[in-house]
Design a protein around this motif. Structure first.
Motif, PDB file in Angstrom:
ATOM      1  N   GLN A 182       0.825  -1.202   0.000  1.00 57.23           N
ATOM      2  CA  GLN A 182       0.000   0.000   0.000  1.00 57.23           C
ATOM      3  C   GLN A 182       0.868   1.264   0.000  1.00 57.23           C
ATOM      4  N   GLU A 183       1.907   1.260   0.808  1.00 52.16           N
ATOM      5  CA  GLU A 183       2.806   2.417   0.857  1.00 52.16           C
ATOM      6  C   GLU A 183       3.450   2.671  -0.498  1.00 52.16           C
ATOM      7  N   THR A 186       0.977   4.227  -2.893  1.00 46.62           N
ATOM      8  CA  THR A 186       0.712   5.630  -2.546  1.00 46.62           C
ATOM      9  C   THR A 186       1.853   6.526  -3.004  1.00 46.62           C
ATOM     10  N   GLN A 187       3.065   6.060  -2.806  1.00 46.90           N
ATOM     11  CA  GLN A 187       4.236   6.863  -3.171  1.00 46.90           C
ATOM     12  C   GLN A 187       4.438   6.977  -4.679  1.00 46.90           C
ATOM     13  N   ARG A 192      -1.978  -0.684  -6.767  1.00 44.58           N
ATOM     14  CA  ARG A 192      -1.379  -1.465  -5.689  1.00 44.58           C
ATOM     15  C   ARG A 192      -1.186  -2.922  -6.106  1.00 44.58           C
ATOM     16  N   SER A 441     -10.831   0.382  -4.089  1.00 45.72           N
ATOM     17  CA  SER A 441      -9.402   0.530  -3.797  1.00 45.72           C
ATOM     18  C   SER A 441      -8.682  -0.811  -3.804  1.00 45.72           C
TER      19      SER A 441
END
Length: 465
Positions: A182-183, A186-187, A192, A441
């Motif tokens: 997930q990180e 996002t970055q 995902r 999502s």
């Protein structure tokens, strides 16, 4: 006033839904990299043989885990072809996405022969887990996979080399994979990476290896391998993948069927909508050993429909060449070429089997696959996994049931949605169809579907009243 608030909330939920996707049951198919290396065209399966719309997901089997805490390909031609300008097997499989952009291709890591090698080291401590996850993200992105299918067989299993820390270590690994996937998304702004797993079907394996309620929080879906319940290793006949158990079955084996295995996962805390049942395109084949009083088909059928007869592994099929295992098309050929190989239906188990004086095969056909998919829908499970593409009748020449008859039987039944899901698609969604993980999502769709269905169903009732 309360009714007005509920109606407006329901209308807002439907109108504000921007997912632009319809509900689709997951159809997760496994592509075995060794199948492309078989020498005859009948048993060889290459990515170009696969219908890009047959499956919603394809898992490339397998990748491996090294002691250096990295993912690695099993075969040399996975990354690069044998000639200078030829594509590797990864790239060739991913080419299917050019025809079906909604298809998701994952790397399945592990497998039975891999056992706990590498996984023990990875899950030993937090530092190792973080290193492995970082390395995995890089490997998956470099090779353009859509996610990771964790096929550790099995945490907690001493007979498979699992170390004492493996059960809790598995939970920590899964949590960190989910968080860092997930990180990273996002970055980078990328879709995902999916996180899925193939898991045990037997209660003793499940309880020994998985903190079920916890790990199910982090997986996009969980695939239960509801096959290989019985085989030649037991020294007697038993069905590969029964839907239900037999009333008079020994207590030890009473839960060795799809219905019971799925109930165990639900009982231990995994949401039904995250669970996939397992389907096999092969049968477990036995060579019958003579017993006193067992001399012909009639007497064999009297003895538990031939379940439990002394037997060893049948001879390897001439195409797949593995003792005790026959592909679906090899079974079709045996039935058609030898009239003594008769097909029977086991009423309690809801599956077919082949029986003759010397041979016994427990397998699935179109009828049993259709029943299993109906079972899946009736009980609210999220989809199916199918092992494996090369074991089905890819051309349809053997079974005369069309190409990939087992996989297409599953697909055709799962495309028939229950009324409440069909109505939901009409009320709250547009005409586009996307794969499940693109909705909400990239979380599993069914939980969201159930929530939206409740609101839409409630709206129907309120308006009617």
């Amino acid at each position: 006033m309360i009714i007005w608030i509920i109606v407006n909330q329901v209308q807002a939920n439907c109108q504000n839904d921007t997912s632009q996707s319809k509900f689709v049951y997951r159809r997760v198919c496994y592509f075995a990299n060794w199948a492309a290396k078989r020498t005859d065209n009948i048993s060889r399966l290459i990515p170009e043989d696969i219908d890009p719309f047959l499956c919603t997901h394809i898992n490339f089997a397998f990748g491996k885990v090294l002691e250096s805490l990295i993912l690695a390909p099993y075969e040399e031609d996975d990354l690069k072809g044998w000639t200078l300008n030829s594509k590797g097997m990864y790239e060739r499989l991913l080419t299917l996405k050019e025809i079906n952009p909604d298809l998701r291709v994952l790397l399945s890591v592990g497998g039975w022969t891999h056992a706990s090698r590498g996984f023990n080291d990875v899950s030993k401590n937090d530092a190792n887990i973080k290193t492995f996850v970082n390395n995995s993200i890089k490997f998956l992105r470099d090779n353009k996979f859509d996610g990771l299918d964790l096929d550790w067989e099995y945490p907690g299993a001493k007979d498979q080399g699992a170390e004492p820390h493996s059960k809790t270590g598995y939970t920590k690994l899964v949590k960190k994979l989910s968080e860092m996937f997930q990180e990273e998304a996002t970055q980078t702004g990328k879709e995902r990476l999916l996180l899925t797993c193939a898991t045990a079907a037997a209660r003793h394996r499940i309880e020994a290896g998985y903190e079920v309620k916890e790990v199910c929080k982090y997986f996009d879906f969980v695939s239960v391998m509801t096959y290989d319940y019985h085989g030649s290793w037991e020294g007697k006949t038993g069905h590969n993948s029964p839907l239900y158990g037999m009333r008079k079955e020994r207590k030890k084996f009473r839960e060795w069927n799809i219905n019971s295995s799925m109930n165990v996962w639900v009982e231990l805390g995994c949401p039904k909508e995250k669970l996939n049942i397992g389907l096999s395109a092969y049968g477990r084949a036995f060579s019958l050993l003579r017993e006193p009083g067992i001399t012909n088909n009639k007497s064999m059928r009297k003895k538990k429909s031939s379940i439990g007869l002394k037997a060893g592994a049948a001879e390897p099929g001439k195409y797949t060449r593995e003792a005790g295992v026959l592909s679906y098309y090899e079974i079709c050929e045996l039935i058609q070429k030898n009239s003594s190989n008769r097909v029977y239906w086991h009423r309690e188990m809801s599956v077919p089997y082949v029986s003759s004086k010397t041979l016994w095969i427990g397998y699935d056909n179109i009828r049993s696959v259709t029943l299993k998919m109906q079972f899946l829908k009736e009980h609210g499970y999220g989809g199916v996994i199918m092992w494996s593409l090369d074991l089905d009748d890819k051309t349809g020449e053997f079974c005369n049931e069309g190409s990939f008859p087992i996989f297409n039987a599953a697909k055709n039944e799962l495309l028939i949605l229950p009324d409440y899901l069909s109505n939901l698609n009409e009320k709250c969604f547009d005409n586009n169809t996307l794969s499940i993980e693109q909705f909400d999502s990239q979380s599993t769709i069914i939980g969201a579907i159930n929530r939206n269905f409740f609101f839409c169903f409630l709206l129907d009732i309120i308006i009617y009243i």
